[in-house]
Design an enzyme around this catalytic site. Structure first.
Site, short mmCIF file in Angstrom:
data_model
loop_
_atom_site.label_atom_id
_atom_site.label_comp_id
_atom_site.label_asym_id
_atom_site.label_seq_id
_atom_site.Cartn_x
_atom_site.Cartn_y
_atom_site.Cartn_z
N GLY A 96 21.98 42.22 32.88
CA GLY A 96 21.99 43.59 32.94
C GLY A 96 22.28 44.32 31.67
N SER A 129 21.75 35.84 30.69
CA SER A 129 21.59 37.02 29.65
C SER A 129 23.02 37.73 29.47
CB SER A 129 20.62 38.12 30.47
OG SER A 129 20.22 39.00 29.36
N ALA A 130 23.16 38.94 29.87
CA ALA A 130 24.55 39.73 29.66
C ALA A 130 25.62 38.58 30.21
CB ALA A 130 24.67 40.99 30.46
N HIS A 166 17.88 36.07 24.78
CA HIS A 166 16.60 36.73 24.53
C HIS A 166 16.10 36.75 22.96
CE1 HIS A 166 16.36 38.58 28.66
NE2 HIS A 166 17.64 38.72 28.46
N GLU A 202 14.06 33.00 24.89
CA GLU A 202 13.87 32.91 26.53
C GLU A 202 13.43 31.73 27.02
OE1 GLU A 202 11.35 36.52 27.43
OE2 GLU A 202 13.36 37.72 27.57
CA LIG Z 1 20.54 43.15 29.20
#
Ligand SMILES: [Ca+2]
Ligand SMILES: [Ca+2]
Lengths: 249, 249
Positions: A96, A129-130, A166, A202
């Site tokens: 997020g 991700s985060a 990413h 990714e």
């Molecule tokens: Ca993000």
């Protein structure tokens, strides 16, 4: 390895949650089942702070992990959050906004509890991700917009380097004048005293076991270190040499 | 307008410094000459903190503005930086990394001096990219990587809203799973109490005079406000209504 300061460390650090054209966490299903299954995990403590809708986000994770045999509880649901961490079988921090996530971890004062539970007690930690950004030394190499102000960019430090999730290769046909991802990470590497950055495209992930950090997925990862050209490493590489190097400093 | 709290305010806020395929500041030459010429500026105080090589960056700005008739001095060259600001005829803050730039402004304690010189004394302020980000209420809508930690994201507040420079439309063919720019700014708009965001595509600029803020360049700008769909405004729009709205709050 007996030389590891954290022989029990078990991390699954995903570059991203969703890989085109699959559903949420679908591409990583095999890795996740293996990783959690190895420690006979039945229940996962999910940290939903990277998005604002904590319950909605937790429900989404339940819908993904439930059919694979894992119960999911949201950390937002516990009054005593440190206690929830201290009794967790496994922790998953979802993606997020990295700034919102890290601010949440500071606001609820759970950073030390998570760090100790993972490094000292060896419970499996999964990030995407985060959630991968906050597992590293700091969030200096997040791609996110700084929509809230956390009290620090220092993070869980489960690994002593940084990760850029990413990772996006430079489009040679672009006429856009914002910095490319490579330029951004190289600017970071010019700041004195910063650690190396592992850039994960990714679909890539790092699986950390003690002092080993194996690159998995289909694509090569890039290592940015100081002024050197970023260096490409194939799937299967053990980035554990970074633990040795950073310990020696 | 007599109702303006800052009738002397003069800002030229560029989305970007370079526009494909032109040279540095070339696309904005007409705007810059008009803007500085109107106040009979002969000498510009340049703030090079967004890049690490202050002298190299200042030399680049000298090479661009010199031929148009403007002398350039770099703020890094002055022992007493507040004094340099207080005697400046015009200030230009260039692009690079917004976090590094804002940290530099805090480290050298020049924010208040710049703000007063521009708002109270009416000297022309020019910003591009990161230099536009720091001119607004805060840097929450920068696109940059947070390579250093500034003591705050609050900035010069020469305008009471935020700007997103280098605005990039979503590529409908992309399979990349990082957030789009639109998603990022909308996430910011979900944070309680944040101001609206004017998103400037490359080649766009805002020219602020007192309580008027006219959109210039070829492309439309987007206004993000709360949960509403971003709204598109054509060249020539006066975003001065934002000053009125934000004053009324
Ligand atoms: Ca993000
Ligand atoms: Ca920039």
């Amino acid at each position: 390895m007996s030389s590891s300061p954290y022989p029990a460390r078990q991390l699954l650090l995903l570059s991203n949650s969703t890989l085109h054209p699959g559903g949420y966490l679908e591409y990583a299903q095999g890795y996740i089942k293996d990783f959690l299954g190895r420690s006979a995990v039945k229940k996962v403590l999910f940290v939903p702070f990277a998005l604002r809708d904590h319950q909605g986000y937790t429900d989404k994770v339940k819908a993904a992990l439930g059919p694979w045999g894992f119960q999911v509880e949201g950390l937002h649901d516990f009054a005593d959050k440190c206690q929830a961490v201290n009794s967790a079988q496994a922790i998953f921090i979802g993606g997020g906004n990295t700034f919102q996530l890290l601010k949440g971890l500071y606001d609820f004062q759970v950073l030390e509890a998570i760090r100790s539970r993972v490094l000292d007690h060896g419970i499996p930690y999964m990030g995407s991700s985060a959630g991968t950004n906050v597992s590293t030394k700091s969030i200096h190499t997040t791609n996110d917009m700084p929509i809230v102000f956390p009290p620090s960019f220092e993070a869980l430090n489960l690994v002593p380097f940084n990760i850029n999730p990413h990772y996006l290769d430079t489009d040679p046909n672009s006429t856009h004048k914002g910095e490319t991802r490579e330029e951004r990470i190289r600017q970071y590497q010019q700041v004195p005293g910063v650690p190396p950055v592992v850039a994960l495209r990714e679909g890539s992930l790092l699986e950390v076991t003690g002092d080993h950090a194996i690159l998995k997925g289909q694509l090569e990862a890039l290592l940015f270190r100081g002024d050197a050209e970023p260096r490409s490493y194939p799937t299967g590489t053990d980035f554990g040499f970074l633990f040795q190097e950073l310990k020696a400093q």
